[in-house]
Each structure stands twice: as structure tokens, then as C-alpha cells.
Motif scaffolding. Structure first.
Motif, PDB file in Angstrom:
ATOM      1  N   MET A   1      -4.908  11.198   1.357  1.00 56.51           N
ATOM      2  CA  MET A   1      -3.682  11.254   0.610  1.00 56.51           C
ATOM      3  C   MET A   1      -3.944  12.063  -0.660  1.00 56.51           C
ATOM      4  O   MET A   1      -4.965  11.889  -1.316  1.00 56.51           O
ATOM      5  CB  MET A   1      -3.243   9.823   0.289  1.00 56.51           C
ATOM      6  N   ASP A   2      -3.037  12.927  -1.024  1.00 49.69           N
ATOM      7  CA  ASP A   2      -3.131  13.747  -2.227  1.00 49.69           C
ATOM      8  C   ASP A   2      -2.332  13.102  -3.350  1.00 49.69           C
ATOM      9  O   ASP A   2      -1.129  12.896  -3.222  1.00 49.69           O
ATOM     10  CB  ASP A   2      -2.588  15.150  -1.962  1.00 49.69           C
ATOM     11  N   LEU A   3      -3.027  12.786  -4.457  1.00 47.41           N
ATOM     12  CA  LEU A   3      -2.403  12.105  -5.585  1.00 47.41           C
ATOM     13  C   LEU A   3      -2.455  12.954  -6.845  1.00 47.41           C
ATOM     14  O   LEU A   3      -3.422  13.678  -7.068  1.00 47.41           O
ATOM     15  CB  LEU A   3      -3.131  10.797  -5.889  1.00 47.41           C
ATOM     16  N   TRP A  19      -9.330   5.609  -6.407  1.00 51.85           N
ATOM     17  CA  TRP A  19      -8.686   6.215  -5.248  1.00 51.85           C
ATOM     18  C   TRP A  19      -9.548   7.345  -4.699  1.00 51.85           C
ATOM     19  O   TRP A  19      -9.655   7.515  -3.484  1.00 51.85           O
ATOM     20  CB  TRP A  19      -7.284   6.712  -5.595  1.00 51.85           C
ATOM     21  N   ARG A  20     -10.183   8.089  -5.571  1.00 47.41           N
ATOM     22  CA  ARG A  20     -11.055   9.164  -5.105  1.00 47.41           C
ATOM     23  C   ARG A  20     -12.258   8.603  -4.353  1.00 47.41           C
ATOM     24  O   ARG A  20     -12.639   9.112  -3.299  1.00 47.41           O
ATOM     25  CB  ARG A  20     -11.501  10.022  -6.280  1.00 47.41           C
ATOM     26  N   HIS A  24      -9.393   9.502  -1.212  1.00 48.70           N
ATOM     27  CA  HIS A  24      -8.173  10.253  -1.503  1.00 48.70           C
ATOM     28  C   HIS A  24      -8.489  11.423  -2.422  1.00 48.70           C
ATOM     29  O   HIS A  24      -9.466  11.406  -3.161  1.00 48.70           O
ATOM     30  CB  HIS A  24      -7.127   9.333  -2.131  1.00 48.70           C
ATOM     31  N   ARG A  25      -7.638  12.422  -2.390  1.00 46.90           N
ATOM     32  CA  ARG A  25      -7.851  13.624  -3.193  1.00 46.90           C
ATOM     33  C   ARG A  25      -6.936  13.594  -4.408  1.00 46.90           C
ATOM     34  O   ARG A  25      -5.733  13.392  -4.275  1.00 46.90           O
ATOM     35  CB  ARG A  25      -7.563  14.863  -2.343  1.00 46.90           C
ATOM     36  N   ALA A  55       1.389  17.040  -4.964  1.00 44.49           N
ATOM     37  CA  ALA A  55       0.984  15.680  -4.595  1.00 44.49           C
ATOM     38  C   ALA A  55       1.926  15.023  -3.596  1.00 44.49           C
ATOM     39  O   ALA A  55       3.129  15.234  -3.623  1.00 44.49           O
ATOM     40  CB  ALA A  55       0.903  14.817  -5.856  1.00 44.49           C
ATOM     41  N   GLU A  56       1.328  14.211  -2.743  1.00 44.51           N
ATOM     42  CA  GLU A  56       2.109  13.337  -1.867  1.00 44.51           C
ATOM     43  C   GLU A  56       2.530  12.070  -2.612  1.00 44.51           C
ATOM     44  O   GLU A  56       3.551  11.481  -2.315  1.00 44.51           O
ATOM     45  CB  GLU A  56       1.277  12.929  -0.657  1.00 44.51           C
TER      46      GLU A  56
END
Length: 140
Positions: A1-3, A19-20, A24-25, A55-56
Motif C-alpha cells: 500500500m502506498d501512503l 507502516w514501512r 508499506h511504501r 498515495a492510495e
């Protein structure tokens, strides 16, 4: 997931680090350039609109008083068009502050550690052990 993390203070940065670590990215952070350089050295530091555009999931971890205006700024600029979700990290602000995100089709929610975060290091360590409950706001 891109944040994207908008508001790279202690809470925002701690969440980004965790999250990383979970795979997640983090595509961009807005604010806190010194803290971002220390804990997220390879993540671009951008303005809120620039961070959110790719970002998503957009996480708004700004002071409570500006959550709504930051969300509105990103929505008006079209930066939330690819975001499936917009999250704020306030324990005292309702989801109505994210109405601009909801109006462009994003899901909205709030995520907040129920503890103080005196430093990024202690916050990461404490949150790493897991948070499993939540409180729906407003509490009646």
C-alpha cells in the motif's frame, strides 16, 4: 500500500516508520523535514498536495486545528483523486473534518494511539507491541 503522511511530527512519523516496517511504501511526507530526514531518509519531503497525489492512503497527522483545512486544500487541488482512504490521527477530532475527502469518494477514518508520544523512538516501540481496540467518536 502506498501512503502519504501529512504532518511528520512524532505521531505521523512513528506511524510511517511502523507502516514501512510492515511492508508499506511511504511515497511522501509533508512537514517535519528534520524528523523525516532522520527517520525516513529516502522519503521525499513535499507539500501536502504533492505528498498526497501519489498515495492510495493519505494520513493527516497535523495539529487538530488544521486537519479540516488541510483536507480541503488537498481535495480542491485534486490530490485525493487516487486516494482510496484518508485518515486523520487525532484523538479529539471527528470524521466531519474529512468531509472534503469523502465528497471526492475517499473512505475516511481516524487512527490514533491512545498514549502520548514523547519521542519517535518511544512511540515506535510502544505501538510496535500492538493496538487492538478502538473507541468510536463521539463517545456518548
Amino acid at each position: 500500500m502506498d501512503l502519504a503522511i501529512v504532518g511528520a511530527g512524532r505521531v505521523g512519523t512513528s506511524l510511517a516508520v511502523l507502516w514501512r516496517r510492515a511492508g508499506h511504501r511511504i511515497v511522501g511526507v509533508a512537514g517535519g523535514p528534520e524528523r523525516a530526514a532522520r527517520f525516513l531518509p529516502d522519503v521525499p519531503v513535499l507539500d501536502a498536495v504533492g505528498a498526497a497525489t501519489a498515495a492510495e492512503v493519505v494520513v493527516i497527522a497535523t495539529p487538530d486545528a488544521v486537519i479540516e483545512s488541510v483536507c480541503e486544500e488537498m481535495a480542491k487541488a485534486g490530490a485525493l483523486e487516487t486516494a482510496g482512504s484518508v485518515i486523520h490521527a487525532s484523538g479529539a477530532t471527528g470524521l466531519d473534518a474529512l468531509e472534503a475527502a469523502a465528497s471526492v469518494g475517499a473512505s475516511t477514518l481516524s487512527v490514533h494511539p491512545l498514549q502520548t508520544c514523547p519521542t519517535v523512538e518511544t512511540a515506535v516501540e510502544a505501538m510496535r507491541h500492538g493496538v487492538y481496540d478502538f473507541v468510536t467518536k463521539p463517545v456518548e
